[in-house]
Design a protein around this motif. Structure first.
Motif, PDB file in Angstrom:
ATOM      1  N   SER A 136      -2.774   5.991   3.797  1.00 44.69           N
ATOM      2  CA  SER A 136      -2.882   5.963   2.441  1.00 44.69           C
ATOM      3  C   SER A 136      -1.844   7.237   1.867  1.00 44.69           C
ATOM      4  O   SER A 136      -1.512   7.265   0.762  1.00 44.69           O
ATOM      5  N   THR A 169      -4.977   0.365   1.344  1.00 48.19           N
ATOM      6  CA  THR A 169      -4.462   1.031   2.402  1.00 48.19           C
ATOM      7  C   THR A 169      -2.887   0.506   2.802  1.00 48.19           C
ATOM      8  O   THR A 169      -2.700  -0.703   2.552  1.00 48.19           O
ATOM      9  N   LYS A 195      -6.926   4.797  -8.191  1.00 53.17           N
ATOM     10  CA  LYS A 195      -7.777   4.654  -6.699  1.00 53.17           C
ATOM     11  C   LYS A 195      -9.125   4.462  -7.087  1.00 53.17           C
ATOM     12  O   LYS A 195      -9.797   4.880  -8.033  1.00 53.17           O
TER      13      LYS A 195
END
Length: 240
Positions: A65, A237, A204
Motif C-alpha cells: 500500500s 492493496t 482509505k
C-alpha cells in the motif's frame, strides 16, 4: 500476488541461513507451520523461535500500500522480535532494502532482483527517488482523481487555471501536487475496469459489501463507491 503466495515463497527458504540487515542477527528458517500459522527459525545464537504469520502479513500489507515500509513502525517496536520477520521478508527475491533517516526500510519490487535467501540493497539513485516519494506522501493531506474522456483538453484547462504544470506518471495519467492536495487526471481509456467519468475523492477505509467496481490506476487498485452524492475511490492493496 497474494499473501498465501508469499508464504509459499518463504517456504522455499526453509533450510537457508538468512542474512540480517542488522549485522550479527542472521537466522535460519527451519519450517512453516501452516496449521499454527507460524514460521519456525533458529537464531544466530542457536535458539529455536517461532513468529506468527500475522507479523509477516502486516509487513506485506504495508509494502503493498506504500512505496516502502519501516518494519519497526509497522509492528510497533524494535529489537530482535521485529528484526526476525524483517529478515525473512528482506530475503525474498522481490524485496529490496535501504536506509532513510538512519532507519531500515523495505520496498516491494515489481520483478525479482536477487535470489531467495539473499539481501539486496537498493541502488542509491532508486533509493533517493523512493525517499522523495515517501516525503511527498507524508505531506499530502488529500487525493483527488479526475476521470475524463478527453485527457488533453482537461489537462490544458487545468494547467491554465492553476498555473502549475502537470507531471506525466504513465500513458494517460497526469499528476499535480499543490497546497498538500494531490490531483490525478486520468484518461478513462487507460483504466482497467468499468467506471464513469467524474471527480472522485480518494479515501482509505472499508468498501460497502456487494457494491462498487474495482479499477486499476498505475498498478494500484481502487473500489468505486457512489454514496448519496459522494463519488469515492477507496484505496485497496496494490496489485503486483
Amino acid at each position: 500476488m497474494t499473501f498465501d503466495e508469499v508464504i509459499n515463497d518463504i517456504e522455499k527458504m526453509v533450510g537457508l541461513e538468512l542474512e540480517s540487515i542488522k549485522p550479527g542477527a542472521n537466522i535460519t528458517l527451519t519450517g512453516i507451520d501452516r496449521e499454527a500459522k507460524r514460521i519456525e527459525l533458529v537464531t544466530y545464537a542457536g535458539k529455536a523461535k517461532t513468529r506468527p504469520f500475522s507479523e509477516l502479513k502486516k509487513i506485506w500489507d504495508k509494502l503493498c500500500s506504500t512505496p516502502a515500509a519501516h518494519v519497526d513502525s509497522v509492528l510497533g517496536g524494535s529489537g530482535s522480535s521485529r528484526n526476525q520477520p524483517e529478515t525473512v521478508m528482506a530475503n525474498l527475491p522481490y524485496i529490496e532494502w535501504f536506509f532513510m533517516n538512519g532507519k531500515k526500510h523495505l520496498a516491494l519490487m515489481k520483478e525479482p532482483t536477487h535470489d531467495y535467501g539473499t539481501l539486496y540493497k537498493m541502488d542509491e539513485m532508486d533509493a533517493e527517488e523512493l525517499k522523495q516519494k515517501l516525503q511527498t506522501i507524508d505531506k499530502i493531506a488529500c487525493e483527488v482523481v479526475v476521470l475524463t474522456d478527453d485527457i488533453k483538453s482537461a489537462a490544458v484547462a487545468y494547467e491554465d487555471m492553476t498555473g502549475v504544470p502537470l507531471k506525466p506518471l504513465s500513458p494517460g495519467v497526469y499528476e499535480q501536487i499543490q497546497d498538500n492536495v494531490r490531483f490525478i487526471i486520468v484518461s478513462r481509456n487507460s483504466i482497467l475496469g468499468p467506471v464513469e467519468t467524474g471527480t472522485y475523492v480518494v479515501v482509505k477505509g472499508n468498501t460497502i459489501s456487494g457494491t462498487g467496481s474495482v479499477i486499476t490506476i498505475n498498478d494500484k487498485n481502487y473500489s468505486i463507491q457512489h454514496v448519496n452524492g459522494l463519488n469515492l475511490m477507496v484505496c485497496l492493496t496494490k496489485s503486483y
